[in-house]
Enzyme design. Structure first.
Site, PDB file in Angstrom:
ATOM      1  N   ASP A   1      -4.840  -5.823  -7.851  1.00 35.62           N
ATOM      2  CA  ASP A   1      -5.080  -5.199  -6.563  1.00 35.62           C
ATOM      3  C   ASP A   1      -5.325  -3.716  -6.850  1.00 35.62           C
ATOM      4  O   ASP A   1      -5.164  -3.255  -7.982  1.00 35.62           O
ATOM      5  CB  ASP A   1      -3.873  -5.409  -5.640  1.00 35.62           C
ATOM      6  N   HIS A  44       0.837  -1.198   0.000  1.00 37.59           N
ATOM      7  CA  HIS A  44       0.000   0.000   0.000  1.00 37.59           C
ATOM      8  C   HIS A  44       0.875   1.252   0.000  1.00 37.59           C
ATOM      9  O   HIS A  44       0.519   2.277  -0.572  1.00 37.59           O
ATOM     10  CB  HIS A  44      -0.914   0.032   1.226  1.00 37.59           C
TER      11      HIS A  44
END
Length: 610
Positions: free
Chosen positions: A330, A257
């Site tokens: 993702d 992330h």
């Protein structure tokens, strides 16, 4: 902008690193012959006919799965309208579908999509209606991250199950299948047809800040068996399961992330450790596989993230592993995929690599137009888009979206959070709690000898839709079991004054339960437990996230691993402490010694009982 990574927990605490390797009416009528949701294979001829009638802009839209703010497809709150205008340039989900013809929408709690089950069902129906009323309108594939445990977007009153590592501690394929079956049925009743679960990563790195307890185990065989079981459960309920994160995110100390991880496994080690759960998912008929934003030089030495790697996605996943289902990225808002090429190039390169669904780009207009331009300028062919669109439409057809895109409030009432489902979650949880230390047979804790219990410890933000805080949930559960329990939150980094307050409170109690959260060598949580033990009161430590805490707590006479701080897992831990049920969980990961990380303190499979 919010962190839109699909598995973000918002927590970066980590122990020291030690890798351990052991549809419109016409469309609906045209496809009615496709049959039941998971019966005969979809009629590709009819699907190809649909694709042939689509404009290029509609085709591009089908490849995107996008977030949108609001509890309603047409009448969200003003704050959500403002957020949509700022981030997407539309006011509502209905406008998003009309402008970009997106093939999918992903729900998030922070986007106010998942307030409660009836509202979720209404939102889903509103999105479908908005899309199906458009010219050549198609049903929308609505998705979310409902892993259970620490990552869940739909909370109470829906049924929430233990997370993956807890299920790994239980070790039951039947429980994993039951979890998938019930969770899938509840998602489908709310109009969510694609779940970004299960996690197929083999977590061999205790310092992994992003996977950890979201993984079933450090043993690839165990992960493979439980992944296949959950896939069977979810897909048997008519919800697409998604194995993630290919080619494997289990051995990293960087969160994709916020950074760009590198997996240093050799090709041979990858084949033995990371590949088996994905092979098992494919053998189980997995509907979709999610990519990882990380680099694996042994599989592709270009320096590209796997999401943008043709050698990995086409060469290995498609050609070598024989997978022809949907590949979804993702979140494209994560740093791991944005750092090298930028937001305009990423969606084009992902499609060239072999991706079918482009999930949650930070700037949809930029990404959508980049793909459109790439086709118009010849970098991507329209035929290449058609290949991915066919996979997406096959999945929508298999899930019954062309025949039955809408849900009902009655279906929600009959399915979501029923007494039987909640009882099943409790039964599964009871088989997961792991007893690691029990000196002098302190546990089970006697109500007669230790009637007054002080519950102290960390109170991290409660996972979506659970009651929290953890100390309060534990105290409440112990009260229901006949103790007189009080809660005192001391946090993840208690000060000297907070520790002194806890010690003073402990002297007025007969026993102490301490909830710990990712204890490190220098953590003041460790000092808290040590000083509580020094009072002479019996102390029961409950690791409410990573089980590795036990290695840092050598003075605690009793230690349990709960694997998460969700209500269902905390209630199970309380029942074990009280002796209402026996501890049955076995460690799914090894725990190393704190003073010598090369040595294993508790091996995989370790666990005490009464």
């Amino acid at each position: 902008m919010h962190d839109t990574g699909t598995g973000s927990t918002g927590n970066t605490a980590q122990p020291s690193r030690r890798a351990v390797l052991a549809a419109t009416a016409g469309v609906t009528a045209a496809l009615a012959a496709a049959g039941p949701a998971r019966a005969a294979a979809p009629d590709d001829r009819r699907l190809r006919a649909l694709i042939s009638r689509m404009t290029l802009e509609e085709k591009v839209g089908q490849l995107f799965v996008m977030r949108v703010y609001g509890h309603s497809a047409t009448a969200p709150d003003q704050a959500d309208i403002d957020a949509n205008l700022k981030e997407i340039g539309v006011r509502t989900a209905a406008e998003l579908v009309a402008k970009y013809r997106v093939g999918g929408i992903i729900y998030f709690g922070w986007a106010h999509n998942t307030r409660e089950p009836h509202q979720i069902a209404d939102l889903s129906d509103g999105i479908q209606k908005a899309s199906l009323e458009l010219p050549r309108g198609l049903p929308v594939l609505i998705s979310t991250d409902q892993e259970h445990g620490i990552v869940a977007r739909v909370g109470k009153p829906a049924t929430l199950f233990p997370g993956a590592m807890a299920v790994g501690a239980g070790g039951s394929r039947s429980d994993a299948r039951t979890l998938g079956r019930i969770a899938g049925a509840e998602l489908r009743a709310m109009g969510i047809r694609q779940d970004y679960s299960p996690v197929a990563d083999v977590n061999v790195n205790p310092a992994n800040p992003v996977i950890g307890v979201r993984s079933f185990s450090a043993d690839p065989r165990a992960v493979s068996a439980l992944v296949a079981a959950e896939v069977a459960g979810y897909q048997g309920s008519g919800v697409a399961a998604t194995a993630k994160h290919f080619p494997g995110h289990g051995d990293t100390n960087v969160d994709s992330h916020t950074g760009f991880p590198t997996i240093t496994h050799s090709r041979e080690l990858w084949e033995k450790l990371d590949a088996p759960p994905f092979r098992a998912a494919i053998a189980a008929g997995i509907d979709s596989i999610m990519t990882a934003h990380l680099m694996v030089p042994a599989l592709d030495d270009s320096g590209d993230p796997a999401t943008l790697s043709r050698p990995i996605l086409t060469g290995i996943l498609r050609e070598r592993l024989g997978y022809d289902g949907v590949v979804v990225t993702d979140s494209l808002g994560m740093e791991g995929v944005r750092s090298k090429y930028g937001d305009a190039r990423v969606p084009v390169l992902a499609l060239k690599a072999g991706v079918d669904q482009l999930l949650n780009p930070p700037d949809l207009d930029l990404a959508w137009n980049a793909v459109l331009t790439a086709v118009r300028e010849g970098e991507l062919t329209e035929a290449r888009l058609d290949v991915s669109i066919l996979r997406v439409l096959r999945l929508k057809s298999r899930l019954g979206l062309f025949r039955s895109p809408y849900v009902s409030q009655g279906g929600v009432d009959r399915t979501v959070g029923t007494r039987a489902h909640l009882a099943a979650a409790d039964r599964i949880a009871e088989r997961t709690t792991t007893l690691l230390v029990n000196e002098g047979r302190l546990l089970p804790l006697s109500r007669r000898r230790y009637p007054r219990v002080l519950v102290v410890g960390a109170d991290p933000a409660s996972p979506s839709g659970t009651t929290g805080p953890p100390t309060g949930v534990l105290a409440g559960a112990l009260n229901e079991l006949g103790f007189t329990a009080t809660a005192l939150s001391t946090g993840t980094a208690p000060s000297a004054a907070t520790i002194a307050k806890a010690v003073a409170a402990a002297r007025d109690a007969d026993a102490v339960v301490a909830a710990t959260y990712n204890v490190t060598p220098g953590s003041t949580q460790k000092a808290l437990v040590e000083q509580l033990v020094a009072t002479g009161r019996p102390v029961v430590a409950v690791a409410i996230r990573n089980p590795y805490d036990v290695a840092q707590l050598p003075t605690a006479p009793a230690c349990l691993a709960a694997y998460s701080w969700t209500d269902v897992e905390l209630r199970s831990a309380a029942r074990v402490i009280a002796g209402r049920v026996k501890p049955r969980g076995k460690l799914p990961v090894p725990v190393q010694r704190a003073d010598d990380p090369e040595q294993v303190l508790y091996p995989v499979g370790y666990g005490l009982s009464y």
